[in-house]
Each structure stands twice: as structure tokens, then as C-alpha cells.
Design a protein around this motif. Structure first.
Motif, PDB file in Angstrom:
ATOM      1  N   ASN A  54      -8.032  -8.790  -3.296  1.00 20.01           N
ATOM      2  CA  ASN A  54      -7.451  -7.833  -2.352  1.00 20.01           C
ATOM      3  C   ASN A  54      -6.131  -7.304  -2.885  1.00 20.01           C
ATOM      4  O   ASN A  54      -5.278  -8.070  -3.347  1.00 20.01           O
ATOM      5  N   GLU A  55      -5.951  -5.979  -2.832  1.00 18.40           N
ATOM      6  CA  GLU A  55      -4.714  -5.402  -3.331  1.00 18.40           C
ATOM      7  C   GLU A  55      -3.552  -5.775  -2.414  1.00 18.40           C
ATOM      8  O   GLU A  55      -3.658  -5.747  -1.193  1.00 18.40           O
ATOM      9  N   ILE A  56      -2.443  -6.155  -3.033  1.00 19.32           N
ATOM     10  CA  ILE A  56      -1.250  -6.541  -2.286  1.00 19.32           C
ATOM     11  C   ILE A  56      -0.060  -5.745  -2.790  1.00 19.32           C
ATOM     12  O   ILE A  56      -0.113  -5.115  -3.853  1.00 19.32           O
ATOM     13  N   GLU A  57       1.009  -5.772  -2.061  1.00 19.05           N
ATOM     14  CA  GLU A  57       2.217  -5.044  -2.444  1.00 19.05           C
ATOM     15  C   GLU A  57       2.827  -5.666  -3.698  1.00 19.05           C
ATOM     16  O   GLU A  57       2.875  -6.885  -3.852  1.00 19.05           O
ATOM     17  N   ASN A  58       3.261  -4.819  -4.600  1.00 16.34           N
ATOM     18  CA  ASN A  58       3.923  -5.281  -5.817  1.00 16.34           C
ATOM     19  C   ASN A  58       5.270  -5.905  -5.442  1.00 16.34           C
ATOM     20  O   ASN A  58       6.182  -5.202  -5.009  1.00 16.34           O
ATOM     21  N   PRO A  59       5.433  -7.212  -5.626  1.00 22.29           N
ATOM     22  CA  PRO A  59       6.688  -7.853  -5.222  1.00 22.29           C
ATOM     23  C   PRO A  59       7.843  -7.580  -6.173  1.00 22.29           C
ATOM     24  O   PRO A  59       8.982  -7.959  -5.886  1.00 22.29           O
ATOM     25  N   HIS A  60       7.564  -6.944  -7.310  1.00 23.09           N
ATOM     26  CA  HIS A  60       8.605  -6.704  -8.323  1.00 23.09           C
ATOM     27  C   HIS A  60       8.656  -5.230  -8.735  1.00 23.09           C
ATOM     28  O   HIS A  60       9.057  -4.916  -9.844  1.00 23.09           O
ATOM     29  N   LYS A  61       8.271  -4.346  -7.849  1.00 27.01           N
ATOM     30  CA  LYS A  61       8.183  -2.923  -8.189  1.00 27.01           C
ATOM     31  C   LYS A  61       9.517  -2.410  -8.719  1.00 27.01           C
ATOM     32  O   LYS A  61      10.583  -2.647  -8.138  1.00 27.01           O
ATOM     33  N   ASP A  62       9.436  -1.703  -9.858  1.00 23.88           N
ATOM     34  CA  ASP A  62      10.565  -1.047 -10.525  1.00 23.88           C
ATOM     35  C   ASP A  62      11.574  -2.020 -11.118  1.00 23.88           C
ATOM     36  O   ASP A  62      12.603  -1.579 -11.660  1.00 23.88           O
ATOM     37  N   GLU A  63      11.317  -3.304 -11.062  1.00 21.51           N
ATOM     38  CA  GLU A  63      12.205  -4.257 -11.716  1.00 21.51           C
ATOM     39  C   GLU A  63      11.988  -4.230 -13.226  1.00 21.51           C
ATOM     40  O   GLU A  63      10.888  -3.962 -13.713  1.00 21.51           O
ATOM     41  N   VAL A  64      13.033  -4.512 -13.996  1.00 23.84           N
ATOM     42  CA  VAL A  64      12.955  -4.530 -15.453  1.00 23.84           C
ATOM     43  C   VAL A  64      13.130  -5.973 -15.929  1.00 23.84           C
ATOM     44  O   VAL A  64      14.117  -6.627 -15.599  1.00 23.84           O
ATOM     45  N   HIS A  65      12.143  -6.443 -16.680  1.00 26.69           N
ATOM     46  CA  HIS A  65      12.172  -7.825 -17.166  1.00 26.69           C
ATOM     47  C   HIS A  65      11.615  -7.907 -18.578  1.00 26.69           C
ATOM     48  O   HIS A  65      10.938  -6.998 -19.049  1.00 26.69           O
ATOM     49  N   LYS A  66      11.903  -9.027 -19.229  1.00 26.19           N
ATOM     50  CA  LYS A  66      11.346  -9.327 -20.540  1.00 26.19           C
ATOM     51  C   LYS A  66      10.156 -10.275 -20.385  1.00 26.19           C
ATOM     52  O   LYS A  66       9.998 -10.922 -19.352  1.00 26.19           O
ATOM     53  N   PRO A  67       9.325 -10.372 -21.435  1.00 22.85           N
ATOM     54  CA  PRO A  67       8.182 -11.281 -21.367  1.00 22.85           C
ATOM     55  C   PRO A  67       8.610 -12.699 -20.989  1.00 22.85           C
ATOM     56  O   PRO A  67       9.595 -13.222 -21.507  1.00 22.85           O
ATOM     57  N   GLY A  68       7.859 -13.293 -20.068  1.00 24.43           N
ATOM     58  CA  GLY A  68       8.142 -14.643 -19.632  1.00 24.43           C
ATOM     59  C   GLY A  68       9.007 -14.739 -18.403  1.00 24.43           C
ATOM     60  O   GLY A  68       9.048 -15.784 -17.752  1.00 24.43           O
ATOM     61  N   GLU A  69       9.718 -13.653 -18.059  1.00 24.94           N
ATOM     62  CA  GLU A  69      10.533 -13.648 -16.853  1.00 24.94           C
ATOM     63  C   GLU A  69       9.671 -13.301 -15.651  1.00 24.94           C
ATOM     64  O   GLU A  69       8.722 -12.521 -15.749  1.00 24.94           O
ATOM     65  N   GLU A  70      10.010 -13.879 -14.508  1.00 24.17           N
ATOM     66  CA  GLU A  70       9.282 -13.543 -13.297  1.00 24.17           C
ATOM     67  C   GLU A  70       9.416 -12.046 -13.013  1.00 24.17           C
ATOM     68  O   GLU A  70      10.503 -11.479 -13.096  1.00 24.17           O
ATOM     69  N   GLY A  71       8.306 -11.408 -12.712  1.00 24.58           N
ATOM     70  CA  GLY A  71       8.315  -9.983 -12.433  1.00 24.58           C
ATOM     71  C   GLY A  71       8.095  -9.102 -13.636  1.00 24.58           C
ATOM     72  O   GLY A  71       8.127  -7.877 -13.521  1.00 24.58           O
ATOM     73  N   TYR A  72       7.845  -9.695 -14.809  1.00 23.19           N
ATOM     74  CA  TYR A  72       7.571  -8.886 -16.000  1.00 23.19           C
ATOM     75  C   TYR A  72       6.314  -8.048 -15.774  1.00 23.19           C
ATOM     76  O   TYR A  72       5.301  -8.546 -15.291  1.00 23.19           O
ATOM     77  N   GLY A  73       6.375  -6.762 -16.144  1.00 25.29           N
ATOM     78  CA  GLY A  73       5.261  -5.864 -15.889  1.00 25.29           C
ATOM     79  C   GLY A  73       4.621  -5.275 -17.113  1.00 25.29           C
ATOM     80  O   GLY A  73       3.816  -4.353 -17.014  1.00 25.29           O
TER      81      GLY A  73
END
Length: 372
Positions: A128-147
Motif C-alpha cells: 500500500n502506498e504511504i506518505e514519504n516520511p523524508h520528502k525533499d530531505e537530502v542524505h548520503k547513502p546509509g543515512e535514514e531518509g536517503y533517496g
């Protein structure tokens, strides 16, 4: 005449090159206990930058990976162990760089480690599609919210059939929230983890420190590489054998604070006998690129315009839903007359230690230069 011939070959190869990344989908990994030896922030290039700078870089342009192949015949007899790899390596006896079991690869091999903005679409474990909890956040690989699509890497040296090789193992930890709940981006298989793309740089400035004049002589670059499957391959829910059905990638340069030139693409798969069936758990290929045909541009090495002199690698994500370990056995650098340009021994850092692992996952440990 040799330059003209090399240029003709390179142009022919370049017509078949791929310039980017593949889709990311597959099934859960079985992590081993390799000790990671990552470079510090002053050594590893953040956002593909030189260790001394902080300029944001561009990632290679993404393209689709080749279509998945059909399932090979069922696994049968005739499998070769890792000891057989020694006879496949084309360049080991004449290599510019070999690894030892204590080579400190963190000092000259760096994860690409590029930031990415998270604009993904997420689904829960039920699809089921859910809201992106990290929308527009900038992260590096391995960090929570990496996109993005870059894998977290565990880079070490391991004995593979009696040959110390540099190993690149994906550490599956993306796509999770703070509570460890797995989230998925537009996947047809909502219960499968998403494997990513392995990306890294090899720092020739470190390897040729004090011998910088050698860099401009590099005309041809070769690598002997090996891949070992850690999980069975599968497709559309059908489980196949544990071998390399297909693994692809590319090798190029990263010298002007961005992806600055693809030298060649490569792919590999395990041996297969049409009568006996599919054979090995591992695959081998030789990778050859010729930066010398780009002399005078920032795609080559040793030019003043270069911010640094990096060889860039990436392997596409598994197209058959399996964890695959990737190994570099050796590196060969040749001048335009095919003379080997050796990496100065004093520039190859030593003193690292790594946990010994089981490459095949079958209980066989290779712990010396000569396998039993």
C-alpha cells in the motif's frame, strides 16, 4: 600507427558502452562479518570529491540496465571451486597492483558517497502506498531518509581461491525507517529488499604520490574481476540456482569533480553447459579501457586541469534479485607501447586487518596465499 589502431578499437568499444545505472530490485541479503575499513572524511571523497575539497559533484547519468536473461538450465554437475579462478586471471602475473591480505584499501579506494534528494514513492510491506516520511530531505547513502540508488559498501581484502582480492559487499540498510520497518519504492515485489548500485573511486594520486609524471603515460587500464553469488537467483517468483546469471557495470574516470568519462562497460555471468546445465557459483571477466585515446582532455590522467585522478567504478543492481559480491583481483596500467606502469610498492598502504569470511557460503575458508 599504434595510437591510430587503439583509437579505432576504442571508438568501436565506445559504441557499445552503457553510461549509467540499472533498476534496483531483489531479495534479502545474508550479511557476513567482514570488518569494514572505510576512509575517514578527510580521505574518502564525499559526493565524489577529492579528499581535500567539498565541492558537490554530479552522478553518472542513469540508464536502464540490459533486459534480464531467461533462466538457464537447472544446476548440474561440473561446478568449479574458487581455486579454478587462478587459471582464469589474464593479468595477475603482470599486474601494476596486487593486493595482500593486509593491504589498507581504505587509503585509496573510496565509496562514491553522493548526496541525494528524497522524492521517492513509498509502499509498506503490504504494497500500500504511504506518505514519504523524508520528502525533499537530502542524505548520503546509509543515512535514514536517503533517496538515491547508491549502496553502502563494505570494502575489504579477502582470500578468493588463494588470491587476495579487494572485495565490495553491499551492506543492506537502506529503505528503513527509524523503527527498522522496511519501506519500498514502486516495487512489483513489495516484500523484497531493494539492492542498490555499488559505486567507488580508485585514487591514483595516492598510488602515484611522488611519481606523478607516470600518470600522463597511462594509455590502457585493465582489471581482472570476479563476482560470487551469495543467494539463489529468481525471477517472477521462480527460484533458480545460486550463480551469476548476469552482472553488469562500467569503468571510467572522475577527474574534474564530476563523472568525466566512461572508458568501457562490462558484464559477466557464470559458465553454463548447454547439456550439463549451469555450472559455477562465480563468474570472471577482464575489463579493458583506454584513456590514452582521450589524450589532451580531462578524461585522461595527469593533466593540470584535473582536480584529481580517479578511476571510477560502478556495478548495476542485481537484475535477478540476489546478493552478489564483487572482487577486483588486480589492476594493470600500460603505456602506449604496452609497457607496464607499476604502482610504487611504498605507496601501497599496509597494516589493515579484516575478518576472514567464507566466500562461497559453503563452509570453506581460504586463509592463505595458496588454497588447499
Amino acid at each position: 600507427m599504434k595510437k591510430l589502431l587503439a583509437l579505432t578499437i576504442a571508438l568501436t568499444l565506445s559504441s557499445a558502452m552503457l553510461a549509467g545505472c540499472g533498476d534496483t530490485s531483489s531479495e534479502s541479503s545474508k550479511a557476513d562479518t567482514t570488518t569494514t575499513t572505510k576512509a575517514t572524511e578527510t580521505e574518502a571523497p564525499a559526493e565524489s570529491e577529492a579528499p581535500e575539497t567539498t565541492t558537490t559533484t554530479e552522478a553518472p547519468k542513469e540508464t536502464e540496465a540490459p533486459a534480464e536473461s531467461e533462466a538457464p538450465a537447472e544446476e548440474a554437475g561440473g561446478a568449479q571451486g574458487l581455486e579454478a579462478i587462478k587459471d582464469r586471471l589474464k593479468n595477475y602475473d603482470n599486474a601494476s597492483l596486487k593486493f595482500t591480505l593486509d593491504t589498507d584499501v581504505s587509503q585509496f579506494i573510496y565509496p562514491f558517497d553522493q548526496e541525494n534528494t528524497n522524492n521517492l514513492k513509498y509502499k509498506d510491506a503490504d504494497g500500500n502506498e504511504i506518505e514519504n516520511p523524508h520528502k525533499d530531505e537530502v542524505h548520503k547513502p546509509g543515512e535514514e531518509g536517503y533517496g538515491g540508488n547508491e549502496a553502502v559498501l563494505d570494502i575489504s581484502v579477502q582470500d578468493v581461491g588463494g588470491i587476495p582480492m579487494c572485495k565490495f559487499r553491499e551492506v543492506y540498510q537502506q529503505w528503513q525507517d527509524a523503527n527498522g520497518n522496511v519501506l519500498y519504492e514502486q516495487s512489483d515485489d513489495a516484500v523484497a529488499p531493494v539492492y542498490m548500485l555499488r559505486k567507488w573511486n580508485i585514487d591514483l594520486d595516492k598510488l602515484f604520490a611522488g611519481h606523478e609524471e607516470e600518470l600522463a603515460k597511462i594509455f590502457t587500464v585493465k582489471f581482472d574481476v570476479v563476482a560470487i553469488a551469495q543467494e539463489p537467483a529468481s525471477d517472477s517468483g521462480e527460484i533458480w540456482g545460486t550463480g551469476i546469471y548476469w552482472l553488469g557495470g562500467e569503468m571510467g574516470t572522475n577527474n574534474v569533480e564530476k563523472w568525466s568519462g566512461n572508458l568501457t562497460g562490462f558484464d559477466m555471468s557464470s559458465d553454463k553447459d548447454d547439456t550439463a546445465g549451469w555450472i559455477n557459483q562465480w563468474a570472471y571477466t577482464e575489463i579493458v579501457g583506454r584513456p590514452g585515446v582521450n589524450a589532451g582532455t580531462t578524461k585522461s590522467f595527469g593533466f593540470e586541469e584535473n582536480d584529481h585522478n580517479y578511476i571510477f567504478f560502478q556495478t548495476w543492481a542485481s537484475t535477478h534479485h540476489q546478493l552478489v559480491d564483487f572482487y577486483i583481483a588486480d589492476m594493470v596500467l600500460l603505456d602506449e607501447d604496452d609497457n607496464v606502469i607499476a604502482v610504487p610498492e611504498e605507496n601501497i598502504p599496509k597494516g589493515a586487518s579484516y575478518d576472514v569470511v567464507d566466500p562461497l557460503g559453503d563452509g570453506t575458508i581460504y586463509s592463505g596465499i595458496t588454497a588447499e
